[in-house]
Design an enzyme around this catalytic site. Structure first.
Site, PDB file in Angstrom:
ATOM      1  N   GLY A  45       0.826  -1.191   0.000  1.00 15.98           N
ATOM      2  CA  GLY A  45       0.000   0.000   0.000  1.00 15.98           C
ATOM      3  C   GLY A  45       0.866   1.249   0.000  1.00 15.98           C
ATOM      4  N   GLN A  50       3.272   9.922   0.841  1.00 15.26           N
ATOM      5  CA  GLN A  50       4.562   9.219   0.881  1.00 15.26           C
ATOM      6  C   GLN A  50       5.431   9.498  -0.337  1.00 15.26           C
ATOM      7  OE1 GLN A  50       2.532   5.375   2.096  1.00 15.26           O
ATOM      8  NE2 GLN A  50       4.457   5.179   3.220  1.00 15.26           N
ATOM      9  N   CYS A 104       5.714   0.026   7.458  1.00 19.57           N
ATOM     10  CA  CYS A 104       5.388   1.199   6.640  1.00 19.57           C
ATOM     11  C   CYS A 104       6.628   1.580   5.852  1.00 19.57           C
ATOM     12  CB  CYS A 104       4.968   2.353   7.551  1.00 19.57           C
ATOM     13  SG  CYS A 104       4.582   3.865   6.652  1.00 19.57           S
ATOM     14  N   LEU A 105       6.450   1.871   4.569  1.00 22.94           N
ATOM     15  CA  LEU A 105       7.604   2.220   3.741  1.00 22.94           C
ATOM     16  C   LEU A 105       8.263   3.514   4.220  1.00 22.94           C
ATOM     17  CD1 LEU A 105       6.166   1.313   0.218  1.00 22.94           C
ATOM     18  CD2 LEU A 105       7.921   0.060   1.492  1.00 22.94           C
ATOM     19  N   HIS A 146      -4.554   1.789   7.676  1.00 25.95           N
ATOM     20  CA  HIS A 146      -3.182   2.324   7.732  1.00 25.95           C
ATOM     21  C   HIS A 146      -3.017   3.460   6.713  1.00 25.95           C
ATOM     22  CE1 HIS A 146       1.314   1.839   8.147  1.00 25.95           C
ATOM     23  NE2 HIS A 146       1.230   2.480   6.996  1.00 25.95           N
ATOM     24  N   GLU A 147      -3.509   3.239   5.489  1.00 25.83           N
ATOM     25  CA  GLU A 147      -3.357   4.269   4.454  1.00 25.83           C
ATOM     26  C   GLU A 147      -4.242   5.483   4.753  1.00 25.83           C
ATOM     27  OE1 GLU A 147      -0.857   3.919   2.767  1.00 25.83           O
ATOM     28  OE2 GLU A 147      -0.574   1.762   2.989  1.00 25.83           O
ATOM     29  N   HIS A 150      -2.455   7.770   6.953  1.00 26.00           N
ATOM     30  CA  HIS A 150      -1.518   8.637   6.217  1.00 26.00           C
ATOM     31  C   HIS A 150      -2.221   9.884   5.682  1.00 26.00           C
ATOM     32  CE1 HIS A 150       2.340   6.623   6.043  1.00 26.00           C
ATOM     33  NE2 HIS A 150       1.790   5.476   5.724  1.00 26.00           N
TER      34      HIS A 150
HETATM   35 NI    NI Z   1       2.563   3.529   5.795  1.00 26.05          NI
END
Ligand code: NI
Length: 184
Positions: A45, A50, A104-105, A146-147, A150
């Site tokens: 995701g 990001q 998370c990236l 989660h997204e 963000h």
């Molecule tokens: Ni994340």
């Protein structure tokens, strides 16, 4: 390849996203770029913040093989992947919650157990600008939440207890230093 993803410390990750007024070719191109970057980093995701954008968009490609229930059956049969979610909004959630580790990236090599509603109902615009409603459970429900975090400027670190933060203080400081040294 160096990661093109904005990491913890970058103020853009704290911004609240802006609703997309119209799903244009530019928006679809942004979503495609997000998917490409997500795949290049082996993520499931990615939210627009990001990669330094504030449009309310995230993309997901949750593999069916990773999203099965205790009986080994898919949690979300028939849900096509990948998908682009524009102006997403949770319109229903279960009282039942679940806890699982999330990565998370934007927080390389950090994994945090997070408790969230086990099921959610999401309303969003698809890449053709059509309103869709999706019922999700399991990993997909978790990834959606989660997204969405963000898009609200909420990050994995905000789900850590003080004890967890202390335990991971070096890692968190390391990621912030990395941001300062490379600038994104
Ligand atoms: Ni994340």
């Amino acid at each position: 390849m160096a990661s093109p993803i904005c990491v913890y410390g970058n103020p853009v990750l704290r911004e609240k996203s802006e609703p997309v007024k119209e799903v244009t070719a530019e928006i679809r191109a942004l979503a495609d770029r997000m998917l490409g970057i997500m795949y290049s980093q082996e993520g499931i995701g990615l939210a627009a913040e990001q990669i330094g954008h504030t449009e309310a968009i995230f993309v997901l490609d949750v593999p069916v093989s990773a999203d099965k229930n205790d009986q080994g059956l898919p949690n979300n049969p028939g849900v096509k992947m990948p998908q682009t979610f524009i102006n997403p909004e949770i319109i229903g959630e279960s009282e039942e919650t679940a806890v699982a580790e999330e990565g998370c990236l934007s927080f390389p090599k950090l994994y945090v157990p997070v408790e969230r509603p086990a099921e959610v109902v999401l309303r969003f615009l698809d890449r053709d600008g059509n309103t869709q409603v999706l019922n999700a459970r399991g990993l997909l429900a978790r990834a959606i939440q989660h997204e969405l975090d963000h898009l609200d400027g909420v990050l994995l670190v905000d789900h850590m207890t003080p004890a967890m933060k202390l335990k991971n203080a070096l890692r968190l400081r390391g990621i912030k230093k990395w941001y300062k040294s490379r600038g994104y």
